[in-house]
Write a protein that holds these residues in place. Structure first.
Motif, short mmCIF file in Angstrom:
data_model
loop_
_atom_site.label_atom_id
_atom_site.label_comp_id
_atom_site.label_asym_id
_atom_site.label_seq_id
_atom_site.Cartn_x
_atom_site.Cartn_y
_atom_site.Cartn_z
N GLY A 10 0.78 -1.23 0.00
CA GLY A 10 0.00 0.00 0.00
C GLY A 10 0.81 1.28 0.00
O GLY A 10 0.24 2.37 -0.06
N ILE A 11 2.14 1.18 0.04
CA ILE A 11 2.93 2.40 0.11
C ILE A 11 2.88 3.19 -1.19
O ILE A 11 3.17 4.40 -1.23
N ASN A 12 2.52 2.55 -2.29
CA ASN A 12 2.44 3.23 -3.58
C ASN A 12 1.04 3.74 -3.91
O ASN A 12 0.79 4.20 -5.03
N THR A 13 0.13 3.65 -2.96
CA THR A 13 -1.21 4.21 -3.14
C THR A 13 -1.18 5.71 -2.82
O THR A 13 -0.17 6.26 -2.37
N HIS A 14 -2.31 6.37 -3.04
CA HIS A 14 -2.42 7.81 -2.71
C HIS A 14 -2.14 8.03 -1.23
O HIS A 14 -1.37 8.95 -0.86
N TYR A 15 -2.71 7.19 -0.39
CA TYR A 15 -2.46 7.32 1.06
C TYR A 15 -1.00 7.01 1.37
O TYR A 15 -0.38 7.69 2.21
N GLY A 16 -0.44 6.03 0.70
CA GLY A 16 0.96 5.70 0.92
C GLY A 16 1.90 6.85 0.60
O GLY A 16 2.87 7.10 1.33
N HIS A 17 1.59 7.60 -0.46
CA HIS A 17 2.40 8.77 -0.80
C HIS A 17 2.28 9.85 0.28
O HIS A 17 3.27 10.54 0.60
N LYS A 18 1.11 10.00 0.85
CA LYS A 18 0.94 10.95 1.95
C LYS A 18 1.78 10.54 3.15
O LYS A 18 2.36 11.39 3.85
N ILE A 19 1.87 9.24 3.39
CA ILE A 19 2.69 8.74 4.50
C ILE A 19 4.17 9.05 4.24
O ILE A 19 4.90 9.47 5.15
#
Length: 393
Positions: free
Chosen positions: A253-262
């Protein structure tokens, strides 16, 4: 004794239910219960190749609902072969298909119709209707529940839950929820491989700069439901005044939209950015090496039905630092195998403060209790026996 397990997907990236099936089937086989799986995956999927049990895969022709026109006819032709059908999860075509096939079979006067059980895996939790920013999704679920899913659940022979907290929460989500019977069957995982340097070496190939350093392990999806953002903020805040163990955020999930926010949140504080590791999804030896090498496991989730990774940590003798929204928190607290706090920034700060404030003797004692809690409450053998007694006795 023969069970057909029906699930939308056996892809490990989709979450814990498929892993729970993979854990349970070999143990049930030992006590005379055979299992087959029906899923809505492409039969050529890589994740189906290594399973040593029968899988009937139906590639969906319509993705949002995972619809496949051949599924209901197949069920009508084959359901008589099974004593029990367990539907894992809701909101997809697979649960509707089983219900529809049973209705049609009853109309024909068919014999040998199996018992049908629903195992929602937290999908009846009120969190799904109350989470911020999910109004449209919650409304769609409410409509779908009232026109389709309520009938699947209420007409089934029973609803199976992984823990008492899940059972209690399911009662408050929908007014038309009236199952014939609710059963807390528990849940369990296999005994992990024995601790060995080869496991930790496998993990350190993913995080080479971490070798020899103490660290806390988060291993789950990088998703807003998991509380990753408040974990990072709490870590950053406490690191201003003290030296903390490193922090590993492992999972898809790190390459999802939320992952980029993280990623951006981590970069926003240069003081701690190099202390936070993101190795991606860990499997097999990498995963077990991460568990065995950590000081403690941490999961400040806003909603977690069971938390297989939580129990995997316990099985490795690692204390768990969890929120009170992980549904097995009462069991964890009862056995003393971890620390529990609210799913808020203040709560996560409390988790980190409490753990880092313990002496070595106290940490060692908690590690022993963590292992004992797995043996007494979450071993796969106990779960398999309980499930067999529930379904066939």
């Amino acid at each position: 004794m023969r069970i057909l397990r029906v699930i939308s997907s056996m892809d490990p990236i989709k979450g814990g239910p498929c892993q729970g099936i993979r854990n349970a089937i070999p143990e049930l086989k030992k006590i005379g219960v055979s299992n087959e799986v029906l899923c809505l995956d492409d039969p050529k999927s890589y994740f189906l190749k290594n399973d040593k049990f029968t899988i009937h895969a139906f590639k969906p022709v319509w993705s949002p609902w995972s619809y496949n026109p051949y599924l209901i006819p197949w069920l009508m032709q084959h359901l008589y072969l099974y004593d029990v059908v367990i539907i894992h999860g809701l909101w997809q075509f697979h649960s509707y298909a089983v219900h529809k096939a049973i209705i049609q079979l009853k109309k024909t006067g068919a014999d040998n119709i199996p018992k049908i059980y629903i195992m929602p895996h937290g999908m009846l939790d009120p969190y799904s209707l109350k989470s911020n920013g999910k109004v449209i999704k919650a409304l769609r679920k409410w409509v779908y529940w009232n026109i389709i899913e309520a009938f699947s659940v209420n007409d089934a022979d029973g609803v199976l839950f992984t823990c008492q907290e899940e059972l209690m929460l399911a009662r408050i989500t929908y007014k038309s929820y009236h199952p014939k019977i609710e059963i807390n069957v528990g849940y369990g995982i296999e005994e992990p491989p024995s601790e060995h340097y080869a496991l930790t070496d496998a993990f350190f190939t993913k995080c080479p700069g971490l070798k020899g350093e103490p660290y806390l392990l988060f291993l789950s999806r990088i998703h807003e439901k998991k509380g990753v953002d408040i974990l990072i903020k709490a870590y950053q805040q406490l690191a201003l005044n003290r030296k903390l163990p490193k922090l590993v955020l492992a999972g898809p999930g790190i390459n999802t939209h939320y992952g980029h926010k993280i990623r951006e949140l981590i970069k926003s504080n240069p003081r701690t950015a190099s202390d936070i590791y993101i190795p991606g999804m860990l499997v097999d030896e990498e995963k077990w090496g991460a568990f065995y090498g950590c000081e403690a496991f941490i999961l400040p989730s806003h909603q977690e039905n069971f938390g297989i990774a939580v129990v995997e940590a316990l099985a490795c003798g690692k204390p768990v630092l969890i929120s009170d929204q992980v549904n097995i928190w009462r069991e964890i607290k009862h056995f003393g195998g971890g620390i529990v706090a609210p799913d808020s920034l203040t709560g996560v700060i409390s988790l980190l403060n409490t753990w880092t404030g313990l002496g070595e003797a106290e940490k060692s004692k908690m590690k022993k209790k963590a292992r004992m809690s797995y043996l007494k409450r979450f071993s796969i053998s106990k779960y398999a026996v309980n499930l067999k007694q529930t379904l066939f006795v």
